[in-house]
Design an enzyme around this catalytic site. Sequence first.
Site, PDB file in Angstrom:
ATOM      1  N   ARG A 178       0.815  -1.229   0.000  1.00 57.61           N
ATOM      2  CA  ARG A 178       0.000   0.000   0.000  1.00 57.61           C
ATOM      3  C   ARG A 178       0.844   1.273   0.000  1.00 57.61           C
ATOM      4  NH1 ARG A 178      -3.207  -3.339  -1.204  1.00 57.61           N
ATOM      5  NH2 ARG A 178      -5.045  -4.032  -0.052  1.00 57.61           N
ATOM      6  N   LEU A 179       2.128   1.139  -0.322  1.00 55.29           N
ATOM      7  CA  LEU A 179       2.973   2.337  -0.400  1.00 55.29           C
ATOM      8  C   LEU A 179       2.974   2.820  -1.860  1.00 55.29           C
ATOM      9  CD1 LEU A 179       5.799   1.270   2.068  1.00 55.29           C
ATOM     10  CD2 LEU A 179       3.839   2.770   2.478  1.00 55.29           C
TER      11      LEU A 179
END
Length: 201
Positions: A178-179
């Site tokens: 999720r970066l």
Amino acid sequence: MSDRTGIFAGDDPFAIARSWLAEAEASEPNDPNAIALSTVDAQGMPNARMVLLKDIEDAAFVFYTNYTSAKAQEIEHGGKAAFVMHWKSLRRQIRVRGTVTREDGPQADAYYASRSLKSRLGAWASQQSQPLASRAALMAEVAKVTASHGPMPARPPFWGGFRIAPVEIEFWADGAFRLHDRFCWRREKISDPWSIKRLNP
Ligand SMILES: Cc1cc2nc3c(=O)[nH]c(=O)nc-3n(C[C@H](O)[C@H](O)[C@H](O)COP(=O)(O)O)c2cc1C
């Protein structure tokens, strides 16, 4: 120094949008140019629906619709719209917010003329967003306009394009854990230069 490289490289957001769409055309199962178009009604209630993006110009995005539809009334009330396009195959999205004007000149005529005859007649037959008694009533309307407009129908005066001139364009690409990567092009007014910032995911 900017770390905006690879799929985010270059300072022209319209060129990046065109390049991402070209990639999506090769990988999406259908309608890679579908956008979720968002408007707000006179009461401030948001609305959204899919439409097809037909042109990424040097400085604007263009789609086509019926000028009496709910979306058109909402656009013409506020003069603004937003859209998002998302490609599952690429795990990317583009978000756009801007001011909207009609494209109802020769460009709209040319796009209308490029559509199949059935689609051109369908545009005449459909009072988009209005209640419809039955499918049969719609088909009767299609038969009527087929008889009255013949094989070379002119573009209906109530059907054409809208051109969204963005004040904000954000490019998003999926990242591990999720970066994600996000870069936003923003300007106060259409005539201002862009300011480009990386955003937190
Ligand atoms: C993939 C997809 C593409 C669509 N493309 C268009 C389009 O280009 N123009 C249009 O008027 N409606 C299009 N529609 C239909 C709209 O989503 C919507 O039902 C219709 O325009 C009426 O919306 P409104 O009542 O908010 O004006 C599309 C629907 C889907 C699912």
